[in-house]
Design a protein around this motif. Structure first.
Motif, PDB file in Angstrom:
ATOM      1  N   UNK A  52       0.822  -1.207   0.000  1.00 24.91           N
ATOM      2  CA  UNK A  52       0.000   0.000   0.000  1.00 24.91           C
ATOM      3  C   UNK A  52       0.857   1.259   0.000  1.00 24.91           C
ATOM      4  N   UNK A  53       2.178   1.090   0.095  1.00 19.62           N
ATOM      5  CA  UNK A  53       3.082   2.230   0.213  1.00 19.62           C
ATOM      6  C   UNK A  53       3.820   2.577  -1.076  1.00 19.62           C
ATOM      7  N   UNK A  54       3.786   1.696  -2.041  1.00 20.94           N
ATOM      8  CA  UNK A  54       4.532   1.942  -3.279  1.00 20.94           C
ATOM      9  C   UNK A  54       3.785   1.318  -4.444  1.00 20.94           C
ATOM     10  N   UNK A  55       4.157   1.702  -5.657  1.00 16.22           N
ATOM     11  CA  UNK A  55       3.541   1.125  -6.845  1.00 16.22           C
ATOM     12  C   UNK A  55       3.799  -0.384  -6.842  1.00 16.22           C
ATOM     13  N   UNK A  56       2.746  -1.150  -7.035  1.00 15.51           N
ATOM     14  CA  UNK A  56       2.859  -2.601  -6.931  1.00 15.51           C
ATOM     15  C   UNK A  56       1.924  -3.235  -7.957  1.00 15.51           C
ATOM     16  N   UNK A  57       2.476  -3.697  -9.056  1.00 14.74           N
ATOM     17  CA  UNK A  57       1.664  -4.319 -10.106  1.00 14.74           C
ATOM     18  C   UNK A  57       1.559  -5.826  -9.938  1.00 14.74           C
ATOM     19  N   UNK A  58       2.419  -6.415  -9.114  1.00 12.85           N
ATOM     20  CA  UNK A  58       2.440  -7.881  -8.962  1.00 12.85           C
ATOM     21  C   UNK A  58       1.103  -8.408  -8.450  1.00 12.85           C
ATOM     22  N   UNK A  59       0.500  -7.739  -7.460  1.00 14.67           N
ATOM     23  CA  UNK A  59      -0.777  -8.201  -6.925  1.00 14.67           C
ATOM     24  C   UNK A  59      -1.841  -8.209  -8.018  1.00 14.67           C
ATOM     25  N   UNK A  60      -1.785  -7.193  -8.900  1.00  6.89           N
ATOM     26  CA  UNK A  60      -2.780  -7.083  -9.975  1.00  6.89           C
ATOM     27  C   UNK A  60      -2.605  -8.223 -10.968  1.00  6.89           C
ATOM     28  N   UNK A  61      -1.365  -8.471 -11.353  1.00 14.04           N
ATOM     29  CA  UNK A  61      -1.087  -9.550 -12.307  1.00 14.04           C
ATOM     30  C   UNK A  61      -1.502 -10.898 -11.731  1.00 14.04           C
ATOM     31  N   UNK A  62      -1.159 -11.133 -10.469  1.00 14.12           N
ATOM     32  CA  UNK A  62      -1.517 -12.398  -9.812  1.00 14.12           C
ATOM     33  C   UNK A  62      -3.033 -12.540  -9.711  1.00 14.12           C
ATOM     34  N   UNK A  63      -3.699 -11.471  -9.309  1.00 15.49           N
ATOM     35  CA  UNK A  63      -5.154 -11.491  -9.165  1.00 15.49           C
ATOM     36  C   UNK A  63      -5.837 -11.731 -10.507  1.00 15.49           C
ATOM     37  N   UNK A  64      -5.353 -11.047 -11.527  1.00 18.27           N
ATOM     38  CA  UNK A  64      -5.918 -11.199 -12.865  1.00 18.27           C
ATOM     39  C   UNK A  64      -5.755 -12.652 -13.350  1.00 18.27           C
ATOM     40  N   UNK A  65      -4.601 -13.227 -13.105  1.00 17.88           N
ATOM     41  CA  UNK A  65      -4.341 -14.616 -13.489  1.00 17.88           C
ATOM     42  C   UNK A  65      -5.295 -15.567 -12.764  1.00 17.88           C
ATOM     43  N   UNK A  66      -5.494 -15.359 -11.471  1.00 15.73           N
ATOM     44  CA  UNK A  66      -6.403 -16.208 -10.689  1.00 15.73           C
ATOM     45  C   UNK A  66      -7.819 -16.129 -11.240  1.00 15.73           C
ATOM     46  N   UNK A  67      -8.297 -14.911 -11.505  1.00 17.01           N
ATOM     47  CA  UNK A  67      -9.657 -14.733 -12.035  1.00 17.01           C
ATOM     48  C   UNK A  67      -9.780 -15.366 -13.421  1.00 17.01           C
ATOM     49  N   UNK A  68      -8.781 -15.151 -14.276  1.00 17.00           N
ATOM     50  CA  UNK A  68      -8.824 -15.726 -15.623  1.00 17.00           C
ATOM     51  C   UNK A  68      -8.811 -17.248 -15.613  1.00 17.00           C
ATOM     52  N   UNK A  69      -8.260 -17.852 -14.554  1.00 15.46           N
ATOM     53  CA  UNK A  69      -8.247 -19.312 -14.413  1.00 15.46           C
ATOM     54  C   UNK A  69      -9.490 -19.834 -13.690  1.00 15.46           C
ATOM     55  N   UNK A  70     -10.460 -18.939 -13.421  1.00 13.08           N
ATOM     56  CA  UNK A  70     -11.707 -19.354 -12.788  1.00 13.08           C
ATOM     57  C   UNK A  70     -11.719 -19.261 -11.276  1.00 13.08           C
ATOM     58  N   UNK A  71     -10.660 -18.718 -10.677  1.00 11.72           N
ATOM     59  CA  UNK A  71     -10.597 -18.566  -9.230  1.00 11.72           C
ATOM     60  C   UNK A  71     -11.347 -17.336  -8.753  1.00 11.72           C
ATOM     61  N   UNK A  72     -11.427 -17.193  -7.440  1.00 16.16           N
ATOM     62  CA  UNK A  72     -12.110 -16.026  -6.866  1.00 16.16           C
ATOM     63  C   UNK A  72     -11.185 -15.275  -5.918  1.00 16.16           C
ATOM     64  N   UNK A  73     -11.539 -14.042  -5.671  1.00 16.73           N
ATOM     65  CA  UNK A  73     -10.774 -13.150  -4.802  1.00 16.73           C
ATOM     66  C   UNK A  73     -11.683 -12.590  -3.723  1.00 16.73           C
ATOM     67  N   UNK A  74     -11.095 -12.270  -2.586  1.00 13.21           N
ATOM     68  CA  UNK A  74     -11.767 -11.502  -1.530  1.00 13.21           C
ATOM     69  C   UNK A  74     -10.915 -10.271  -1.293  1.00 13.21           C
ATOM     70  N   UNK A  75     -11.495  -9.118  -1.578  1.00 10.07           N
ATOM     71  CA  UNK A  75     -10.760  -7.857  -1.496  1.00 10.07           C
ATOM     72  C   UNK A  75     -11.494  -6.905  -0.549  1.00 10.07           C
ATOM     73  N   UNK A  76     -10.706  -6.192   0.246  1.00  9.44           N
ATOM     74  CA  UNK A  76     -11.236  -5.164   1.135  1.00  9.44           C
ATOM     75  C   UNK A  76     -10.840  -3.819   0.522  1.00  9.44           C
ATOM     76  N   UNK A  77     -11.694  -3.259  -0.338  1.00  4.32           N
ATOM     77  CA  UNK A  77     -11.294  -2.101  -1.148  1.00  4.32           C
ATOM     78  C   UNK A  77     -11.140  -0.781  -0.391  1.00  4.32           C
ATOM     79  N   UNK A  78     -11.430  -0.766   0.908  1.00  2.56           N
ATOM     80  CA  UNK A  78     -11.141   0.449   1.673  1.00  2.56           C
ATOM     81  C   UNK A  78      -9.635   0.651   1.787  1.00  2.56           C
ATOM     82  N   UNK A  79      -8.882  -0.415   1.663  1.00  2.00           N
ATOM     83  CA  UNK A  79      -7.425  -0.333   1.692  1.00  2.00           C
ATOM     84  C   UNK A  79      -6.826  -0.358   3.087  1.00  2.00           C
ATOM     85  N   UNK A  80      -7.657  -0.345   4.094  1.00  5.24           N
ATOM     86  CA  UNK A  80      -7.190  -0.360   5.483  1.00  5.24           C
ATOM     87  C   UNK A  80      -8.393  -0.657   6.381  1.00  5.24           C
TER      88      UNK A  80
END
Length: 175
Positions: A52-80
């Motif tokens: 949450x402190x610096x630019x981080x694209x890895x989480x996005x790439x990993x999440x996108x890959x999981x969703x594209x493979x049919x997986x699901x995510x649980x995200x807390x979009x408030x960020x904290x």
């Protein structure tokens, strides 16, 4: 993709337990992975590190890959964690994944109070999916913000339903 309000450190474990049949991957801030015992424990679970402190694209790439493979995510979009008596504005990250992959967003309201160690995690209300189909003439970022505004409204409405059914517990207040 499940999105929920966030009032306690155990929300990820609780949400994952309630949503067990979907086997969601939970986004967890990087600082928890860096803690000796906690980091070891969550590294064994379906958790994705996000900085949450610096630019981080890895989480996005990993999440996108999981969703594209049919997986699901649980995200807390408030960020904290929310400790100020209201659901904070949802950040667009989950909406970006949804806009890019077409995954529906499922709003979830977690009902309980914030306590430093153990909070009351008694209820969760899972809302209706918000379908995602980003129009070709709209940028993913703009569409993501629209999706997350809808998701936040749905989470707030679901939280009010729980509050009306089980009583106010002092976590979120009307402003």
């Amino acid at each position: 993709m499940f999105v929920a309000n966030h009032t306690h450190h155990f929300d990820g474990a609780y949400g994952g337990a309630v949503l067990w049949r979907y086997k969601p991957w939970v986004l967890v801030t990087k600082k928890w992975f860096e803690k000796k015992r906690t980091g070891k424990m969550i590294s064994w679970c379906r958790c994705i590190s996000i900085s949450l402190d610096e630019a981080d694209a890895k989480w996005f790439e990993t999440s996108e890959e999981i969703v594209n493979e049919g997986g699901s995510l649980l995200i807390f979009p408030e960020g904290a964690l929310s400790k100020n008596g209201k659901i904070n504005e949802f950040k667009p990250g989950a909406g970006l994944i949804s806009a890019k992959t077409g995954a529906a967003i499922v709003p979830c309201a977690i009902y309980g109070t914030y306590e430093p160690v153990f909070g009351m995690r008694q209820k969760i209300l899972i809302g209706d999916p918000i379908e995602s189909k980003c129009p070709e003439n709209v940028r993913h970022g703009k569409y993501a913000r629209e999706l997350m505004a809808k998701a936040q409204t749905a989470v707030e409405e679901n939280y009010r339903i729980l509050e009306n059914k089980f009583g106010k517990i002092g976590q979120y207040t009307e402003k």
